[in-house]
Write a protein that holds these residues in place. Structure first.
Motif, mmCIF file in Angstrom:
data_model
loop_
_atom_site.group_PDB
_atom_site.id
_atom_site.type_symbol
_atom_site.label_atom_id
_atom_site.label_comp_id
_atom_site.label_asym_id
_atom_site.label_seq_id
_atom_site.Cartn_x
_atom_site.Cartn_y
_atom_site.Cartn_z
ATOM 1 N N GLU A 1 0.795 -1.222 0.000
ATOM 2 C CA GLU A 1 0.000 0.000 0.000
ATOM 3 C C GLU A 1 0.830 1.276 0.000
ATOM 4 N N ARG A 2 1.931 1.275 0.710
ATOM 5 C CA ARG A 2 2.724 2.489 0.844
ATOM 6 C C ARG A 2 3.866 2.566 -0.174
ATOM 7 N N HIS A 3 3.817 1.731 -1.192
ATOM 8 C CA HIS A 3 4.898 1.654 -2.174
ATOM 9 C C HIS A 3 4.490 2.404 -3.441
ATOM 10 N N TRP A 4 5.084 3.584 -3.642
ATOM 11 C CA TRP A 4 4.839 4.419 -4.819
ATOM 12 C C TRP A 4 6.147 4.575 -5.577
ATOM 13 N N THR A 5 6.123 4.290 -6.867
ATOM 14 C CA THR A 5 7.323 4.460 -7.700
ATOM 15 C C THR A 5 6.899 4.877 -9.105
ATOM 16 N N TRP B 1 -0.048 12.409 -10.297
ATOM 17 C CA TRP B 1 0.894 13.385 -10.819
ATOM 18 C C TRP B 1 1.199 14.292 -9.642
ATOM 19 N N ALA B 2 2.457 14.379 -9.248
ATOM 20 C CA ALA B 2 2.803 15.109 -8.029
ATOM 21 C C ALA B 2 4.030 15.982 -8.251
ATOM 22 N N GLY B 3 4.012 17.139 -7.591
ATOM 23 C CA GLY B 3 5.201 17.977 -7.565
ATOM 24 C C GLY B 3 6.290 17.274 -6.776
ATOM 25 N N LEU B 4 7.483 17.841 -6.779
ATOM 26 C CA LEU B 4 8.629 17.165 -6.164
ATOM 27 C C LEU B 4 8.397 16.825 -4.700
ATOM 28 N N ALA B 5 7.930 17.749 -3.901
ATOM 29 C CA ALA B 5 7.767 17.499 -2.463
ATOM 30 C C ALA B 5 6.807 16.344 -2.208
ATOM 31 N N GLU B 6 5.656 16.371 -2.878
ATOM 32 C CA GLU B 6 4.687 15.295 -2.692
ATOM 33 C C GLU B 6 5.221 13.974 -3.241
ATOM 34 N N ALA B 7 5.890 14.031 -4.400
ATOM 35 C CA ALA B 7 6.453 12.812 -4.994
ATOM 36 C C ALA B 7 7.461 12.169 -4.047
ATOM 37 N N CYS B 8 8.315 12.989 -3.435
ATOM 38 C CA CYS B 8 9.307 12.459 -2.493
ATOM 39 C C CYS B 8 8.636 11.881 -1.253
ATOM 40 N N ALA B 9 7.579 12.519 -0.770
ATOM 41 C CA ALA B 9 6.859 11.999 0.398
ATOM 42 C C ALA B 9 6.198 10.660 0.074
ATOM 43 N N LEU B 10 5.644 10.538 -1.123
ATOM 44 C CA LEU B 10 5.016 9.280 -1.530
ATOM 45 C C LEU B 10 6.051 8.184 -1.749
ATOM 46 N N PHE C 1 11.241 5.746 -0.046
ATOM 47 C CA PHE C 1 12.544 5.094 -0.028
ATOM 48 C C PHE C 1 13.636 6.108 -0.341
ATOM 49 N N PRO C 2 14.679 6.161 0.477
ATOM 50 C CA PRO C 2 15.728 7.172 0.288
ATOM 51 C C PRO C 2 16.343 7.175 -1.108
ATOM 52 N N GLU C 3 16.564 5.997 -1.694
ATOM 53 C CA GLU C 3 17.169 5.919 -3.025
ATOM 54 C C GLU C 3 16.257 6.539 -4.086
ATOM 55 N N MET C 4 14.943 6.283 -3.960
ATOM 56 C CA MET C 4 13.997 6.832 -4.922
ATOM 57 C C MET C 4 13.851 8.330 -4.730
ATOM 58 N N VAL C 5 13.813 8.776 -3.483
ATOM 59 C CA VAL C 5 13.740 10.211 -3.186
ATOM 60 C C VAL C 5 14.940 10.923 -3.802
ATOM 61 N N SER C 6 16.121 10.357 -3.618
ATOM 62 C CA SER C 6 17.335 10.943 -4.172
ATOM 63 C C SER C 6 17.267 11.021 -5.697
ATOM 64 N N SER C 7 16.766 9.982 -6.347
ATOM 65 C CA SER C 7 16.637 9.994 -7.805
ATOM 66 C C SER C 7 15.666 11.065 -8.272
ATOM 67 N N LEU C 8 14.554 11.221 -7.571
ATOM 68 C CA LEU C 8 13.586 12.260 -7.931
ATOM 69 C C LEU C 8 14.200 13.652 -7.763
ATOM 70 N N GLN C 9 14.929 13.843 -6.683
ATOM 71 C CA GLN C 9 15.569 15.144 -6.442
ATOM 72 C C GLN C 9 16.620 15.441 -7.511
ATOM 73 N N LYS C 10 17.423 14.452 -7.854
ATOM 74 C CA LYS C 10 18.437 14.642 -8.902
ATOM 75 C C LYS C 10 17.779 14.934 -10.246
ATOM 76 N N CYS C 11 16.692 14.245 -10.527
ATOM 77 C CA CYS C 11 15.972 14.469 -11.775
ATOM 78 C C CYS C 11 15.414 15.888 -11.797
ATOM 79 N N ASP C 12 14.853 16.320 -10.700
ATOM 80 C CA ASP C 12 14.279 17.660 -10.631
ATOM 81 C C ASP C 12 15.355 18.733 -10.840
ATOM 82 N N THR C 13 16.514 18.552 -10.211
ATOM 83 C CA THR C 13 17.625 19.491 -10.391
ATOM 84 C C THR C 13 18.056 19.525 -11.853
#
Length: 170
Positions: free
Chosen positions: A58-62, A139-148, A151-163
């Protein structure tokens, strides 16, 4: 029946030919390869990322991703998985050259490598159609996408992609 000169290993009381057992052990340690696309769209509020919620966790968003099948490369797998999981076809999206994120972690005692590419939704009328592997999408902005993603690795990838996209889109 005895087969001469072939080593046998006993597992749970059953004889297993060593060659078969050896292949089993190799499969246990072999790396799992997967690939996906960090799909984004341009919205009035900024960049939004497509995340899919797993039907198994349930809590797995990718972003859309999945295993690389025999005979295909990672990018082919990423497009296939995106179509299977989200209904978006290759012509609906465009991979952005210059961004690639590689995640390495362990699942079920096996090393796993996932390669993600950034991809823009080109066909803004293309609907997201979920497979039975997922129960929801967002469809989520960066902050919401990272919260969803959580997982730290996925959050890091989203942040790098956004940058990367901040420079790419400006």
């Amino acid at each position: 029946m005895c087969i001469p000169n072939i080593p046998v290993v006993i597992i749970n009381g059953s004889p297993i030919l060593f060659q078969t057992h050896h292949k089993f052990l190799n499969n246990m340690s072999r790396e799992v390869r997967a690939a996906g696309l960090i799909i984004f769209r341009r919205a009035t509020s900024g960049v939004e990322y497509l995340l899919l919620q797993s039907s198994r966790k349930e809590r797995h968003w990718t972003p859309p991703k999945g295993h690389v099948d025999p005979g295909e490369n990672e990018l082919q797998a990423a497009f296939r998985e995106t179509e299977e999981e989200a209904g978006l076809q290759e012509e609906d999206i465009g991979v952005i050259e210059g961004f690639e994120s590689v995640l390495k972690y362990t699942v079920n005692n096996r090393p796993k490598t996932v390669v993600y590419w950034a991809a823009e939704l080109k066909n803004t009328t293309a609907p997201v159609v979920l497979s039975d592997e997922h129960v929801d999408f967002r469809w989520a902005g960066l902050a919401e996408a990272c919260a969803l993603a959580a997982f730290p690795e996925m959050v890091s990838s989203l942040q790098k992609c956004d940058t990367f996209l901040q420079d790419y889109l400006s």
